[in-house]
Design an enzyme around this catalytic site. Structure first.
Site, PDB file in Angstrom:
ATOM      1  N   ASN A 145     -13.085  -6.692  19.490  1.00 57.00           N
ATOM      2  CA  ASN A 145     -12.830  -7.672  19.497  1.00 57.00           C
ATOM      3  C   ASN A 145     -12.687  -8.356  20.830  1.00 57.00           C
ATOM      4  O   ASN A 145     -11.868  -7.458  21.524  1.00 57.00           O
ATOM      5  CB  ASN A 145     -11.573  -7.262  18.728  1.00 57.00           C
ATOM      6  CG  ASN A 145     -10.485  -9.150  18.635  1.00 57.00           C
ATOM      7  OD1 ASN A 145     -10.727 -10.297  19.171  1.00 57.00           O
ATOM      8  ND2 ASN A 145      -9.648  -9.086  18.190  1.00 57.00           N
ATOM      9  N   HIS A 187     -15.129 -14.365  13.674  1.00 59.42           N
ATOM     10  CA  HIS A 187     -14.178 -13.655  14.567  1.00 59.42           C
ATOM     11  C   HIS A 187     -14.207 -11.674  14.047  1.00 59.42           C
ATOM     12  O   HIS A 187     -14.707 -11.292  13.935  1.00 59.42           O
ATOM     13  CB  HIS A 187     -12.842 -14.015  14.914  1.00 59.42           C
ATOM     14  CG  HIS A 187     -11.746 -13.082  15.836  1.00 59.42           C
ATOM     15  ND1 HIS A 187     -12.478 -13.100  17.433  1.00 59.42           N
ATOM     16  CD2 HIS A 187     -10.973 -12.766  15.340  1.00 59.42           C
ATOM     17  CE1 HIS A 187     -11.560 -12.240  17.932  1.00 59.42           C
ATOM     18  NE2 HIS A 187     -10.976 -11.644  16.656  1.00 59.42           N
ATOM     19  N   CYS A 194      -7.440 -15.145  19.707  1.00 58.27           N
ATOM     20  CA  CYS A 194      -8.589 -15.437  19.563  1.00 58.27           C
ATOM     21  C   CYS A 194      -9.078 -16.450  18.668  1.00 58.27           C
ATOM     22  O   CYS A 194     -10.335 -16.490  18.541  1.00 58.27           O
ATOM     23  CB  CYS A 194      -8.092 -14.398  18.539  1.00 58.27           C
ATOM     24  SG  CYS A 194      -7.756 -12.487  18.702  1.00 58.27           S
TER      25      CYS A 194
HETATM   26  N1  COA Z   1      -6.437   6.846  15.871  1.00 54.10           N
HETATM   27  C1  COA Z   1      -6.354   7.546  14.760  1.00 54.10           C
HETATM   28  N2  COA Z   1      -5.669   6.811  13.855  1.00 54.10           N
HETATM   29  C2  COA Z   1      -4.739   5.960  14.329  1.00 54.10           C
HETATM   30  C3  COA Z   1      -5.142   4.321  14.918  1.00 54.10           C
HETATM   31  C4  COA Z   1      -6.367   5.440  15.867  1.00 54.10           C
HETATM   32  N3  COA Z   1      -6.476   4.026  17.077  1.00 54.10           N
HETATM   33  N4  COA Z   1      -3.896   4.355  15.200  1.00 54.10           N
HETATM   34  C5  COA Z   1      -3.351   3.777  13.921  1.00 54.10           C
HETATM   35  N5  COA Z   1      -3.786   5.086  14.025  1.00 54.10           N
HETATM   36  C6  COA Z   1      -2.531   5.899  12.241  1.00 54.10           C
HETATM   37  C7  COA Z   1      -1.320   5.177  12.467  1.00 54.10           C
HETATM   38  O1  COA Z   1      -0.578   5.550  12.827  1.00 54.10           O
HETATM   39  C8  COA Z   1      -1.147   5.912  10.516  1.00 54.10           C
HETATM   40  O2  COA Z   1      -0.346   6.820  10.973  1.00 54.10           O
HETATM   41  P1  COA Z   1       0.505   7.485  10.011  1.00 54.10           P
HETATM   42  O3  COA Z   1      -0.227   6.645   7.879  1.00 54.10           O
HETATM   43  O4  COA Z   1       0.800   8.839  10.084  1.00 54.10           O
HETATM   44  O5  COA Z   1       1.448   6.775  10.318  1.00 54.10           O
HETATM   45  C9  COA Z   1      -2.112   5.354  10.351  1.00 54.10           C
HETATM   46  O6  COA Z   1      -3.568   5.514  11.210  1.00 54.10           O
HETATM   47  C10 COA Z   1      -2.825   4.717   9.478  1.00 54.10           C
HETATM   48  O7  COA Z   1      -2.187   3.485   9.982  1.00 54.10           O
HETATM   49  P2  COA Z   1      -2.667   1.686   9.381  1.00 54.10           P
HETATM   50  O8  COA Z   1      -1.874   0.637  10.342  1.00 54.10           O
HETATM   51  O9  COA Z   1      -1.996   1.704   8.621  1.00 54.10           O
HETATM   52  O10 COA Z   1      -3.941   1.757   9.238  1.00 54.10           O
HETATM   53  P3  COA Z   1      -4.685   0.368   8.685  1.00 54.10           P
HETATM   54  O11 COA Z   1      -5.728   1.330   7.557  1.00 54.10           O
HETATM   55  O12 COA Z   1      -3.866  -0.523   8.056  1.00 54.10           O
HETATM   56  O13 COA Z   1      -5.831   0.492  10.030  1.00 54.10           O
HETATM   57  C11 COA Z   1      -5.886  -1.979  12.086  1.00 54.10           C
HETATM   58  C12 COA Z   1      -5.726  -0.535  11.589  1.00 54.10           C
HETATM   59  C13 COA Z   1      -5.547  -2.089  12.981  1.00 54.10           C
HETATM   60  C14 COA Z   1      -7.435  -0.774  12.139  1.00 54.10           C
HETATM   61  C15 COA Z   1      -6.449  -2.593  10.713  1.00 54.10           C
HETATM   62  O14 COA Z   1      -4.549  -2.963  10.369  1.00 54.10           O
HETATM   63  C16 COA Z   1      -6.697  -4.275  11.601  1.00 54.10           C
HETATM   64  O15 COA Z   1      -7.729  -3.897  11.134  1.00 54.10           O
HETATM   65  N6  COA Z   1      -5.353  -4.783  11.190  1.00 54.10           N
HETATM   66  C17 COA Z   1      -5.962  -6.296  12.119  1.00 54.10           C
HETATM   67  C18 COA Z   1      -5.982  -5.990  13.247  1.00 54.10           C
HETATM   68  C19 COA Z   1      -6.797  -7.187  13.765  1.00 54.10           C
HETATM   69  O16 COA Z   1      -7.692  -7.260  13.285  1.00 54.10           O
HETATM   70  N7  COA Z   1      -6.294  -7.695  14.724  1.00 54.10           N
HETATM   71  C20 COA Z   1      -6.740  -8.843  15.297  1.00 54.10           C
HETATM   72  C21 COA Z   1      -6.653 -10.702  15.011  1.00 54.10           C
HETATM   73  S1  COA Z   1      -7.030 -11.725  16.052  1.00 54.10           S
END
Ligand code: COA
Length: 342
Positions: free
Chosen positions: A299, A269, A132
């Site tokens: 993304n 980004h 990225c």
């Molecule tokens: N739809 C519904 N529920 C989802 C899901 C989806 N697409 N993806 C994950 N969940 C669930 C998880 O299983 C978890 O359930 P649980 O509480 O029963 O275990 C719950 O949602 C919370 O998951 P979590 O991963 O803690 O959520 P979050 O608030 O951190 O959001 C991201 C997840 C991925 C959106 C977030 O962490 C994020 O954006 N991270 C950075 C990722 C990124 O930008 N990467 C690229 C960098 S280049």
């Protein structure tokens, strides 16, 4: 690669005049595949919902490349538009640096496919891989070539078909990414010194291989002979992203002798709306000065920054002579920022 006479002449006259050679963005362009995939489409494939995706990421839809539409095809279209915006023909290009983690083939570099399709028969064309952060890395590499006089006119491209390396059964990753390409034409010009000159003022790059396991693809030619699929520890990536990006923006501004008060636009980004807002807040940057496209692009990895830049230049928000900070972070980890006076 030989140093071309025109570049040598320019370097010599710049030195004689005590001027700095700068890489000026002469034009930018982008391309998105036709097919749009909404959150509702995804909710039919995995256990997710439009509400969850919008609330946690800000993403509403993304573009997905058609079968047979490869990274190079997206890159060529973005490059043609960037050249048209610059009012230049492809034959002036003597350097192509293409950032991608999803190349057409293991080799040769996707940049050489782009070179051939644009009808360019001179100079150098190669890929850089920083996931990225790839566009910031590519911009830094091209900027250094131009400032050293090793090239005159570069195409700097970020292009990805990330949909090809997604696990469409993993709801924690497949909802986050999209396909697309963006490109800028970088032209060597002579400035008179900071802070009034146009062009790339500074670039700062970092990587930390210890963070590999937080964001990676499960395959590779040498390890599994497959491309693999994306795996990510989202919450940990999130925390690192906000901290590292805020740091590198401050570092790059300091490198250019500027502060956040001098910034007209931030082109971040586009990974997650909450990361974008978090970085902006940490730096005290007004939200209306931050370009956001994550809602309609998702993304797009290396393509995200040039896609957002092209959108904000195209709709007239970003104007000539304004100071733009671009930043990105990706797998590795890699991260970086660039400060440009447009
Ligand atoms: N739809 C519904 N529920 C989802 C899901 C989806 N697409 N993806 C994950 N969940 C669930 C998880 O299983 C978890 O359930 P649980 O509480 O029963 O275990 C719950 O949602 C919370 O998951 P979590 O991963 O803690 O959520 P979050 O608030 O951190 O959001 C991201 C997840 C991925 C959106 C977030 O962490 C994020 O954006 N991270 C950075 C990722 C990124 O930008 N990467 C690229 C960098 S280049």
């Amino acid at each position: 690669m030989s140093i071309r006479p025109a570049a040598l002449k320019r370097e010599a006259s710049a030195a004689a005049a005590g001027a700095t050679v700068r890489s000026v963005i002469a034009g930018c362009g982008s391309y998105l595949p036709e097919r749009i995939m909404t959150n509702h489409d995804l909710a039919k494939m995995v256990d997710t919902s439009d509400e969850w995706i919008v609330e946690r990421t800000g993403i509403r839809h993304r573009h997905i490349a058609a079968e047979g539409e490869n990274t190079s095809h997206l890159a060529v279209k973005a490059s043609e538009r960037a050249l048209a915006a610059a009012g230049m023909k492809a034959d002036v290009v003597d350097l192509i640096v293409l950032a991608t983690a999803t190349p057409d083939e293991t080799f040769p570099a996707t940049a050489t496919r782009v070179q051939e399709r644009l009808g360019i028969v001179r100079g150098a064309a190669f890929d850089v891989q920083a996931v990225c952060s790839g566009f910031i890395y590519a911009l830094a590499v091209a900027d250094n070539f131009l400032r050293l006089g090793q090239a005159d006119t570069a195409l700097v491209i970020g292009a990805e078909t990330f949909s090809r390396i997604l696990d469409w059964k993993d709801r924690s990753t497949c909802v986050l990414f999209g396909d697309g390409a963006g490109a800028v034409v970088l032209k060597a010009g002579q400035g008179r010194g900071l802070p009034t000159d146009r062009g790339v003022l500074t670039t700062k790059l970092h990587s930390d291989g210890r963070q590999h396991d937080l964001l990676y693809a499960t395959g590779g030619v040498s390890s599994t002979r497959t491309a693999g699929v994306v795996r990510m520890d989202g919450p940990k990536v999130f925390k690192h992203a906000v901290e590292r990006l805020a740091e590198v923006v401050e570092e790059s501004l300091a490198g250019a002798g500027l502060t956040s008060a001098d910034v007209d636009w931030v082109v971040p980004h586009q990974a997650n709306r909450r990361i974008i807002d978090g970085v902006g807040k940490k730096l005290g940057l007004p939200a209306e000065r931050v370009v956001v496209t994550v809602d309609h692009h998702a993304n797009t990895s290396a393509a995200s920054v040039p896609l957002a830049l092209t959108e904000a230049v195209g709709d007239g928000r970003i104007q000539r002579d304004e100071v733009v900070v671009m930043e990105a972070m990706g797998g590795g980890f890699t991260w970086g920022a660039a400060v440009v006076r447009m």
